[in-house]
Motif scaffolding. Structure first.
Motif, PDB file in Angstrom:
ATOM      1  N   VAL A   2       4.482  -1.601   6.196  1.00 33.56           N
ATOM      2  CA  VAL A   2       5.075  -0.814   7.308  1.00 33.56           C
ATOM      3  C   VAL A   2       3.824  -1.046   8.228  1.00 33.56           C
ATOM      4  CG1 VAL A   2       5.535   1.270   8.193  1.00 33.56           C
ATOM      5  CG2 VAL A   2       6.536   0.643   6.214  1.00 33.56           C
ATOM      6  N   TRP A   3       2.580  -0.454   7.900  1.00 35.10           N
ATOM      7  CA  TRP A   3       1.508  -0.342   8.846  1.00 35.10           C
ATOM      8  C   TRP A   3       1.172  -1.860   9.345  1.00 35.10           C
ATOM      9  CZ3 TRP A   3       2.668   3.998   9.587  1.00 35.10           C
ATOM     10  CH2 TRP A   3       2.721   4.796   8.461  1.00 35.10           C
ATOM     11  N   PHE A   4       1.247  -2.777   8.579  1.00 34.45           N
ATOM     12  CA  PHE A   4       1.117  -4.267   9.146  1.00 34.45           C
ATOM     13  C   PHE A   4       2.134  -4.455  10.223  1.00 34.45           C
ATOM     14  CE2 PHE A   4       1.838  -8.687   9.298  1.00 34.45           C
ATOM     15  CZ  PHE A   4       0.509  -9.126   9.385  1.00 34.45           C
ATOM     16  N   SER A   5       3.506  -4.390   9.870  1.00 37.39           N
ATOM     17  CA  SER A   5       4.462  -4.848  10.711  1.00 37.39           C
ATOM     18  C   SER A   5       4.381  -4.140  12.255  1.00 37.39           C
ATOM     19  CB  SER A   5       5.753  -4.517  10.392  1.00 37.39           C
ATOM     20  OG  SER A   5       5.997  -3.086  10.376  1.00 37.39           O
ATOM     21  N   ARG A   6       3.830  -2.834  12.236  1.00 39.21           N
ATOM     22  CA  ARG A   6       3.783  -2.086  13.551  1.00 39.21           C
ATOM     23  C   ARG A   6       2.565  -2.350  14.255  1.00 39.21           C
ATOM     24  NH1 ARG A   6       7.133   3.813  11.894  1.00 39.21           N
ATOM     25  NH2 ARG A   6       8.901   2.592  11.316  1.00 39.21           N
ATOM     26  N   PHE A   7       1.378  -2.634  13.549  1.00 38.83           N
ATOM     27  CA  PHE A   7       0.157  -2.741  14.377  1.00 38.83           C
ATOM     28  C   PHE A   7      -0.826  -4.106  14.277  1.00 38.83           C
ATOM     29  CE2 PHE A   7       1.074   1.494  13.363  1.00 38.83           C
ATOM     30  CZ  PHE A   7       1.012   2.212  14.480  1.00 38.83           C
ATOM     31  N   VAL A   8      -0.257  -5.066  13.655  1.00 43.15           N
ATOM     32  CA  VAL A   8      -0.789  -6.335  13.805  1.00 43.15           C
ATOM     33  C   VAL A   8       0.205  -7.278  14.192  1.00 43.15           C
ATOM     34  CG1 VAL A   8      -1.719  -8.116  12.382  1.00 43.15           C
ATOM     35  CG2 VAL A   8      -2.147  -5.817  11.526  1.00 43.15           C
TER      36      VAL A   8
END
Length: 577
Positions: free
Chosen positions: A404-410
């Protein structure tokens, strides 16, 4: 070169001739002749892992990244069984992997011998081809069939070798194995294309849902969006080739998605799916005309009802489709979705700032509710990695909140690559996939987004990175939780239960295993620590203690979900008192 005289020698030589440079696994008994043949073959490197599951995951990653055959091994019984999870990842990712499996001696097969497992039955579901060698005379025919099947059906082939046959001599005149060349890409038939064109031209508002199958057709997909003035929803696996400099993109759908993607899907008259088998039916719009372009006929209509199908390669088909479509000037549908998307991105960017809770009243209030201990927000971790990772970084992500954090911030700029267990959804994939990817190129930056639960599950193979000098950067989101399960429970109105992890100091554990490590607990130290970790020339573990209460809100929260979350939080508060 002298033609090998044994079954094991012929297998290793043939694979080396084909271009296989590594074989991953654990040595032992029935496969000793094969590993000995690898020892004497200068073109093939043996990578000995601490758990066979790691070998299979690593080879799944390599096959996905290269499109070439990757090879892993597991010996009799338990060693073979340990391969299964990683092989299922290869199956569901359409990755050509050859698993060479050991078996008890031929004369003991069928006698319930020590460690005996019926490999042909065990691997029947995961493999596109599965056979047991019963005599040296069957070689090299069975090896040829195995490799050709792995390529043709883009999946797992399993070759079982009984313990007495590896050293068996080949018959006189046995030929050198040869493997068939791959088929070239082909466009969908013109009759299918013309029917799709008629439907698309008749629809006022078109939205694109674009997946992994279109990653090599970036030019054509962008031209399609421009011609139709269509917003483009990307699946996670399509970020890699289509996110950079894309003025039509509105992010992802599903649990990792946002309201702009939901709006683009809901407001369209026609949904045009290109190279995607996006699995979550609840996130597809209802009552729309659906045109689906996919290389695999089996994918057509299995997620949402398809009105018109085109079976063919995305790039080849779009090159025929584009000049047949009427160009549009009205960009209202695209503009509306993009406006929502940009506002959502602005809000997300604020969450990723290390001093978010000090910048505004909302931030201070939110911090008091869900982060009273001022722990590091996981959004800030992902954003810091995005800032400092080189433009050709290869990323792996664990299933769950790390993704989730990867998809939104990378952002997948430059030549960045991405691998994860996005079809199987296994835990513990990021670590072994990262070491597998790093072994392809020890100079390229590889960063693994690891959940603490996933890392602990295959912790021993951190040492594999040290042993074989694989300079992966392991970034651990150490929230002491199985985060996605916690969120699932709370959205269903259940209090959190069974998700808490009593982790050790993971940086200390990593240091004991020989990695360069740091533990980060202060938000003010995060950015410098991420920059340090990525710059290290050796395997590195960055243990970031993050806030376990951080909420990943899905793009469309139902009343039931919101009410369930409120009830769960109330129950947790009552129980904690």
């Amino acid at each position: 070169m002298t033609t090998p005289k044994t079954v094991a020698g012929s297998i290793v030589t043939a694979l080396a001739d084909h271009g296989v440079t590594q074989v991953w696994g654990v040595v032992g008994d029935a496969l000793n002749p094969v590993t000995d043949a690898i020892r004497t073959e200068d073109r093939v490197e043996w990578i000995g892992v601490r758990h066979e599951e790691a070998a299979a995951f690593a080879m799944s990653a390599q096959a996905q990244l290269t499109g070439r055959l990757a090879v892993c091994m597991g010996t009799v019984g338990p060693g073979a069984i340990h391969l299964l999870n990683g092989l299922y990842d290869a199956k569901k990712s359409h990755a050509p992997v050859l698993a060479i499996i050991g078996q008890v001696p031929s004369e003991e097969m069928g006698s319930d011998f020590f460690q005996e497992v019926d490999n042909d039955a065990l691997f029947r579901d995961v493999a596109v081809w599965c056979r047991t060698v019963t005599s040296a005379a069957q070689m090299p025919l069975l090896l040829e069939q195995a490799v050709n099947a792995a390529y043709a059906e883009e999946g797992v082939a399993v070759l079982t070798l009984p313990g007495d046959l590896g050293d068996a001599e080949l018959p006189d005149g046995a030929h050198v194995p040869t493997f068939a060349p791959p088929a070239g890409p082909a466009a969908a038939p013109l009759t299918q294309i013309d029917m799709a064109v008629a439907a698309i031209d008749d629809a006022p508002k078109v939205t694109l849902l674009v997946g992994q199958g279109a990653r090599e057709a970036r030019t054509e997909v962008l031209a399609l969006a421009e011609r139709l003035k269509a917003p483009m929803v990307l699946t996670l696996k399509a970020k890699e080739g289509l996110e950079q400099d894309n003025p039509y993109e509105v992010g992802q759908s599903g649990l990792i998605g946002n309201e702009a993607a939901a709006k683009a899907l809901h407001d369209c008259d026609l949904l045009l799916m290109v190279g995607t088998d996006f699995p979550y039916r609840n996130f597809y719009p209802e009552g729309k005309v659906v045109v689906q372009l996919d290389l695999r006929q089996a994918h057509i209509g299995r997620r949402t009802r398809c009105t018109h199908a085109m079976i063919g390669d995305a790039g080849e088909t779009l090159r025929l489709l584009l000049p047949r479509l009427a160009a549009r000037s009205d960009s209202g549908h695209l503009d509306d979705a993009r406006e929502v998307y940009e506002k959502w991105r602005e809000r997300q960017a604020k969450l990723a700032q290390p001093d978010y809770e000090k910048r505004s009243l909302i931030g201070r209030l939110r911090g008091k509710v869900d982060n009273p201990d001022d722990l590091i927000r996981p959004e800030a971790v992902a954003a810091a990695v995005d800032r400092h990772a080189p433009q050709d970084t290869l990323f792996t992500t664990d299933t769950g909140m790390s993704t989730v954090w990867f998809s939104r911030f990378v952002t997948m700029t430059g030549t960045r690559r991405l691998i994860g267990s996005y079809n199987l959804g296994s835990m513990a994939n990021a670590l072994p996939q990262a070491v597998g990817a790093q072994a392809l190129d020890r100079e390229r930056a590889v960063v693994a987004f690891c959940g603490d639960g996933g890392l602990m599950m295959l912790l021993g193979d951190l040492r594999t990175a040290v042993t074989y000098r694989l300079p992966v950067t392991f970034v651990v989101f150490d929230n002491g939780r199985l985060g996605m399960v916690k969120l699932e429970q709370e959205q269903g109105g259940l209090p959190e239960f069974g998700t808490e992890l009593d982790n050790p100091d993971l940086a200390a554990v990593g240091a004991a295993l020989g990695l360069a490590t740091r533990r980060v607990t202060d938000p003010e130290e995060l950015d410098e620590a991420v920059a340090w970790a990525i710059a290290q020339p050796e395997p590195t573990l960055l243990d970031v203690v993050t806030n376990p209460q951080e909420i990943s809100v899905p793009p469309q929260v139902s009343i039931a979900q919101g009410w369930g979350f409120a009830i769960a939080k109330a129950k947790e508060s009552l129980e904690s008192r």
